[in-house]
Design a protein around this motif. Structure first.
Motif, PDB file in Angstrom:
ATOM      1  N   SER A  38       1.233   4.015  -3.001  1.00 13.61           N
ATOM      2  CA  SER A  38       0.475   5.192  -2.565  1.00 13.61           C
ATOM      3  C   SER A  38       0.676   6.388  -3.491  1.00 13.61           C
ATOM      4  CB  SER A  38       0.844   5.566  -1.132  1.00 13.61           C
ATOM      5  OG  SER A  38       2.234   5.883  -1.035  1.00 13.61           O
TER       6      SER A  38
ATOM      7  N   ARG B 225      -4.855   1.604  -3.879  1.00 14.37           N
ATOM      8  CA  ARG B 225      -5.048   1.159  -2.500  1.00 14.37           C
ATOM      9  C   ARG B 225      -4.969  -0.367  -2.420  1.00 14.37           C
ATOM     10  NH1 ARG B 225      -9.847   1.585  -1.007  1.00 14.37           N
ATOM     11  NH2 ARG B 225     -10.804   2.140  -2.995  1.00 14.37           N
TER      12      ARG B 225
ATOM     13  N   ASN C   2      -7.266   1.828   3.325  1.00 16.21           N
ATOM     14  CA  ASN C   2      -5.992   1.527   2.674  1.00 16.21           C
ATOM     15  C   ASN C   2      -4.996   0.973   3.685  1.00 16.21           C
ATOM     16  OD1 ASN C   2      -4.119   1.373   0.588  1.00 16.21           O
ATOM     17  ND2 ASN C   2      -3.498   3.510   0.748  1.00 16.21           N
TER      18      ASN C   2
ATOM     19  N   ALA D 103       0.834  -1.204   0.000  1.00 15.86           N
ATOM     20  CA  ALA D 103       0.000   0.000   0.000  1.00 15.86           C
ATOM     21  C   ALA D 103       0.867   1.252   0.000  1.00 15.86           C
ATOM     22  CB  ALA D 103      -0.934  -0.004   1.214  1.00 15.86           C
TER      23      ALA D 103
END
Length: 265
Positions: free
Chosen positions: A187, A192, A250, A183
């Motif tokens: 990012s 996500r 997330n 994640a």
């Protein structure tokens, strides 16, 4: 992320169980779905039933995975959604044990350990990298920069591994462990990543227990604090859809287990 006919999705292990329930839920919202599965008979049947595309894919094989994504994208365009449900294990036994008849010391077969990690952990990672690389070619959907979302399937065995589950526990713990890292890696690209750790779910292997050994089935149901039953695949699908829809969801690893904590055996 709005789940509608403008989006494409890939669901691995989508021919049955948790994957089939998720593919069905996505199709009900109009999402174009490609089912990745090794079994052509069940895969074609499920795809025809829900109006999805079937791609015969072995997640343990790089060329097979690449060919599956190519077929899915040719039919539906670049996916923004990946749900990884392909997985499983082999009866491996304890790390080291004794033969009950001879007393001989038996080591867990390393090849079985590697196979289980290859199917669950490496297979999941292989599909993540393939999907994410494709998502990077897309424009963001929103002012947040949202390009796509990925949901993985672990297991409560990642945290509550029982005796004889060393390979499966390690494989699922690795999926949980890499969730936040991936994640964070993705990012900056607006992708996500979350993971579900299901408890005892009413998937086809477990449903077969109900027919073979009803007493064991009843015991399994009674072991769940509340509700006192196995989880429905549709409940897994509902959580997966929440993770996909909610833009602030997330880097999370979430148990879905009726508050069960698995005993040692």
């Amino acid at each position: 992320m709005n789940l509608d006919s403008s989006l494409s999705a890939v669901v691995t292990g989508g021919a049955s169980g948790l994957g089939a329930a998720t593919a069905t839920a996505l199709r009900a919202l109009g999402v174009k779905v490609a089912i990745f599965d090794k079994n052509p008979e069940t895969g074609e049947r499920k795809a025809a039933e829900i109006g999805a595309l079937f791609c015969q894919v072995d997640v343990m094989d790089e060329a097979s995975v690449d060919a599956g994504f190519a077929k899915a994208r040719a039919a539906h365009g670049q996916e923004r959604v990946l749900v990884n449900c392909a997985g499983g294990g082999r009866p491996g036994g304890k790390t080291v044990s004794r033969n009950k008849e001879t007393g001989a010391i038996v080591r867990h077969k390393t090849e079985d350990f590697e196979w289980t990690l290859g199917l669950n952990t490496v297979g999941t990672f292989r599909c993540i990298t393939a999907a994410a690389a494709g998502m990077l070619t897309l424009d963001p959907l929103s002012e947040d920069g949202d390009r796509g979302a990925i949901v993985n399937t672990g297991s409560v065995a990642a945290q509550d591994g029982q005796i004889g589950q060393v390979a499966y526990s390690a494989a699922k713990a690795a999926i949980a462990g890499m969730t936040l890292t991936i994640a964070r890696d993705l990012s900056s690209e607006g992708i996500r990543v979350n993971t579900i750790l299901p408890g005892i779910m009413a998937t086809p292997p477990m449903l077969s227990v109900r027919e073979r050994a009803p007493q064991i089935w009843q015991s399994l149901n009674a072991s769940v604090p509340f509700p006192r039953r196995l989880g429905h695949p549709e409940e897994f699908a509902d959580l997966a859809l929440t993770m996909l829809r909610n833009g602030y969801f997330n880097g999370q690893v979430v148990r879905l287990d009726g508050a069960i904590r698995m005993p040692p055996r």
